[in-house]
Design a protein around this motif. Structure first.
Motif, PDB file in Angstrom:
ATOM      1  N   VAL A  16       0.837  -1.208   0.000  1.00  0.00           N
ATOM      2  CA  VAL A  16       0.000   0.000   0.000  1.00  0.00           C
ATOM      3  C   VAL A  16       0.871   1.257   0.000  1.00  0.00           C
ATOM      4  O   VAL A  16       0.536   2.252  -0.657  1.00  0.00           O
ATOM      5  CB  VAL A  16      -0.963  -0.016   1.203  1.00  0.00           C
ATOM      6  N   GLN A  17       1.989   1.204   0.708  1.00  0.00           N
ATOM      7  CA  GLN A  17       2.897   2.360   0.702  1.00  0.00           C
ATOM      8  C   GLN A  17       3.432   2.626  -0.699  1.00  0.00           C
ATOM      9  O   GLN A  17       3.513   3.780  -1.135  1.00  0.00           O
ATOM     10  CB  GLN A  17       4.049   2.131   1.679  1.00  0.00           C
ATOM     11  N   GLU A  18       3.792   1.569  -1.417  1.00  0.00           N
ATOM     12  CA  GLU A  18       4.275   1.739  -2.784  1.00  0.00           C
ATOM     13  C   GLU A  18       3.183   2.329  -3.681  1.00  0.00           C
ATOM     14  O   GLU A  18       3.449   3.199  -4.526  1.00  0.00           O
ATOM     15  CB  GLU A  18       4.741   0.394  -3.351  1.00  0.00           C
ATOM     16  N   PHE A  19       1.967   1.871  -3.473  1.00  0.00           N
ATOM     17  CA  PHE A  19       0.840   2.410  -4.231  1.00  0.00           C
ATOM     18  C   PHE A  19       0.660   3.900  -3.946  1.00  0.00           C
ATOM     19  O   PHE A  19       0.499   4.710  -4.866  1.00  0.00           O
ATOM     20  CB  PHE A  19      -0.432   1.634  -3.866  1.00  0.00           C
ATOM     21  N   ARG A  20       0.722   4.263  -2.680  1.00  0.00           N
ATOM     22  CA  ARG A  20       0.486   5.668  -2.316  1.00  0.00           C
ATOM     23  C   ARG A  20       1.591   6.576  -2.858  1.00  0.00           C
ATOM     24  O   ARG A  20       1.333   7.705  -3.283  1.00  0.00           O
ATOM     25  CB  ARG A  20       0.380   5.800  -0.797  1.00  0.00           C
ATOM     26  N   ILE A  21       2.815   6.075  -2.837  1.00  0.00           N
ATOM     27  CA  ILE A  21       3.939   6.907  -3.273  1.00  0.00           C
ATOM     28  C   ILE A  21       3.959   7.062  -4.792  1.00  0.00           C
ATOM     29  O   ILE A  21       4.069   8.174  -5.324  1.00  0.00           O
ATOM     30  CB  ILE A  21       5.275   6.305  -2.783  1.00  0.00           C
ATOM     31  N   HIS A  22       3.827   5.941  -5.503  1.00  0.00           N
ATOM     32  CA  HIS A  22       4.085   5.957  -6.938  1.00  0.00           C
ATOM     33  C   HIS A  22       2.840   6.119  -7.809  1.00  0.00           C
ATOM     34  O   HIS A  22       2.953   6.590  -8.949  1.00  0.00           O
ATOM     35  CB  HIS A  22       4.818   4.673  -7.338  1.00  0.00           C
ATOM     36  N   LEU A  23       1.672   5.728  -7.313  1.00  0.00           N
ATOM     37  CA  LEU A  23       0.466   5.831  -8.132  1.00  0.00           C
ATOM     38  C   LEU A  23      -0.468   6.927  -7.636  1.00  0.00           C
ATOM     39  O   LEU A  23      -0.890   7.786  -8.412  1.00  0.00           O
ATOM     40  CB  LEU A  23      -0.269   4.483  -8.154  1.00  0.00           C
TER      41      LEU A  23
END
Length: 259
Positions: free
Chosen positions: A180-187
């Motif tokens: 979820v952190q990767e989603f929030r940062i990159h998308l």
């Protein structure tokens, strides 16, 4: 002949929306609901008011506060995409697990026998795997129920499976947090720079497309970890099996014959 749009008195509107009359008036006071058409001392609401009330109820059910809903409605009036936001939320909140399954106590005993103790049931409830509805047991996941049944059938105690489940829940919580952190940062970060309805719609589609990939990563990482663990433990396991098969009394617990 033009058909007139149906209109509602406040009590009729509240009943159609499934809320109290005082709630309708409260929403009006908060600016969430447009003023009704007035004719003398009477107020008349139309289908637009009903749809707005249903939208507010939907947003509240999704966890939005009234302040947040007011911001969304204001954004919608200026061209913001509330429907696209709801579409994104639906895509993001769609359950990842499989469906629930309900069994009765006899079926519980058939699967787990005497191991289905009150303590085990309480722990399964605490883990979120199980809830009790009258005389029925509702499992949150049919696959988890089948897996637990299979493990117990092989001889692994139910209490051990439940103890292991706490560790697995913690491990997968960390994995989910990382994704979820990767989603929030990159998308999400890209969409926040341009939160147009089109971008929200695209983000909802991306969420749906990512689901199989995320599950594939989780499955493959577990498979790789199992390979490493088995290869690390296999020599010792083989030695134990060899010693047991060879009759080594030190490993069988037998007493050596006197000379």
């Amino acid at each position: 002949m033009t058909q007139r749009t149906p209109e509602y008195r406040v009590a009729e509107l509240a009943e159609a929306a499934g809320i109290a009359v005082r709630t309708v008036r409260y929403y009006q006071e908060r600016g969430l609901l447009d003023a009704p058409r007035r004719q003398g001392r009477h107020a008349f609401y139309n289908h637009t008011h009903l749809e707005r009330l249903r939208l507010i109820a939907d947003l509240l059910a999704r966890g939005h506060s009234l302040e947040g809903i007011a911001d969304l409605l204001t954004s919608a009036e200026h061209g913001g995409g509330v429907s696209e936001l709801l579409g994104f939320e639906s895509a993001a909140a769609q359950a990842w697990g499989d469906g629930e399954v309900t069994i009765d106590f006899e079926q519980m005993l058939t699967r787990f026998g005497e191991q289905a103790t009150p303590q085990a049931i309480t722990e399964a409830v605490a883990l979120g795997y199980l809830r009790i509805e009258e005389d029925r047991f509702v499992y949150s996941s049919a696959r988890l129920l089948e897996a637990a049944t299979a493990l117990v059938a092989t001889g692994i105690p139910l209490r051990s499976i439940l103890a292991l489940s706490w560790e697995l829940e913690a491990a997968f919580d960390r994995m989910a947090f990382a994704f979820v952190q990767e989603f929030r940062i990159h998308l999400l970060g890209q969409v926040l720079e341009d939160p147009s309805p089109q971008r929200l719609h695209e983000l909802a589609g991306t969420i749906t497309e990512l689901r199989p990939a995320v599950r594939q990563v989780a499955d493959e990482l577990l498979a790789r970890a199992m390979d490493r663990r088995i290869h690390a433990d296999l020599p010792e396991i083989s030695q134990q099996l060899s010693q047991a098969a060879g009759g080594d009394p030190a490993h069988r617990g037998d007493t050596a014959a006197p000379t």
